[in-house]
Enzyme design. Sequence first.
Site, PDB file in Angstrom:
ATOM      1  NE  ARG A   1      -0.942   6.454   5.132  1.00 61.50           N
ATOM      2  CZ  ARG A   1      -2.144   5.475   5.565  1.00 61.50           C
ATOM      3  NH1 ARG A   1      -3.533   5.905   5.607  1.00 61.50           N
ATOM      4  NH2 ARG A   1      -1.975   5.543   6.945  1.00 61.50           N
TER       5      ARG A   1
ATOM      6  NE  ARG B   1      -4.897   2.012   0.568  1.00 56.12           N
ATOM      7  CZ  ARG B   1      -5.737   1.457   2.080  1.00 56.12           C
ATOM      8  NH1 ARG B   1      -6.327   0.127   2.246  1.00 56.12           N
ATOM      9  NH2 ARG B   1      -5.637   2.662   2.618  1.00 56.12           N
TER      10      ARG B   1
ATOM     11  NE  ARG C   1      -4.776  -3.414  -4.451  1.00 54.17           N
ATOM     12  CZ  ARG C   1      -5.931  -2.047  -3.905  1.00 54.17           C
ATOM     13  NH1 ARG C   1      -5.351  -1.926  -2.781  1.00 54.17           N
ATOM     14  NH2 ARG C   1      -6.883  -2.326  -4.081  1.00 54.17           N
TER      15      ARG C   1
ATOM     16  CG  ASP D   1       5.829  -0.683   5.517  1.00 52.11           C
ATOM     17  OD1 ASP D   1       4.374   0.043   5.379  1.00 52.11           O
ATOM     18  OD2 ASP D   1       6.288  -1.048   6.720  1.00 52.11           O
TER      19      ASP D   1
ATOM     20  CE1 TYR E   1       2.169  -1.890  12.622  1.00 52.99           C
ATOM     21  CE2 TYR E   1       3.303   0.391  12.342  1.00 52.99           C
ATOM     22  CZ  TYR E   1       2.757  -0.043  12.225  1.00 52.99           C
ATOM     23  OH  TYR E   1       1.361   0.899  11.511  1.00 52.99           O
TER      24      TYR E   1
END
Length: 349
Positions: free
Chosen positions: A28, A32, A41, A78, A155
């Site tokens: 990652r 963020r 974003r 993703d 998922y």
Amino acid sequence: MVVATEVPLLLRAARGEILDRPPVWMMRQAGRYMKAYRDLRAKYPSFRERSENPDIAIEISLQPFHAFHPDGVILFSDILTPLPGVGIPFDIIESRGPIIDPPIRTQEQINQLHPLDPEASLPFIKTILRTLRQEVGNKATVLGFVGAPWTLAAYAIEGKSSKDYTVIKGMAFSEPAMLHSFLGKLADAIATYVRYQIDCGAQVVQMFDSWAGQLSPIDYETFALPYQQRVVSQVKATHPDTPLILYISGSAGILERMAQSGVDIVSLDWTVDMAEARKRLGPNVGVQGNLDPCALFGSHDFIRARMEDIVQKAGNRGHILNLGHGVLASTPEDNVRFFFETAKQMRRS
């Protein structure tokens, strides 16, 4: 000056070479915690637009490369990205995470799924990876990544993130044949996707089976491991020289079983000591990791000491320095910079 034929450090480590310092990247690392990412974003609020629009995804993938010069640059994407290509639509909602509606609950739904054609359904992946290879050159290794069958199935069957996995476990324990048919289709699609990423420029590919750590050892051997092996064997049949990494969160109890998947490198979380993991995995399996992401909230002296402990215990062959999970969103950006700078200065004793 970088010699045109020079092999990047991370790729050399993944191939098992003896090196005087560990190559380093972060799971990652594009995300963020970086102001540059948060600014982008705000301009492009849809995650799928950010990850499937080549220009945006390339920019995001390269943000940490330009800022910190890691030894690995990973595709910004993703794990659910290939699912629409087999007939499972999804969305990612910023405050809720992935949503799959309707979730996969019947054999009829599974029967309607089709093989993955990445050229048709994932053309942006080729553009992103080829451009990353051109931009990075030999200064870093370009990594691809995919989700593993069990985690993608979780998922798809749960329909969203889960804390207890009751729906997929209920299917596993009451209708195992149906789940196995689904896992088999996913494994074949993922193998196709891995090969496609390699053909498009990925030099190493990491497979995330994030939720497999929620399985007991016997269930891991039944519902996760065989399908990891199915992916790995298909990829190695056509791309034997491309190193593969397997990551599972909460994997301290199943390390030996992870090695049975056939991957070249097992990525460790922080719940196992690096020296103990080395002993348990044996000399023929590389390791990645395994600093606790929360260590990056400590002082620089603390971060350095923890890194030195990992690096010395890992040894000088087949180790890639990384976190034991993804970098947390609130991590101070300066501490990420310190992590990379410190790693570049480290030497094995």
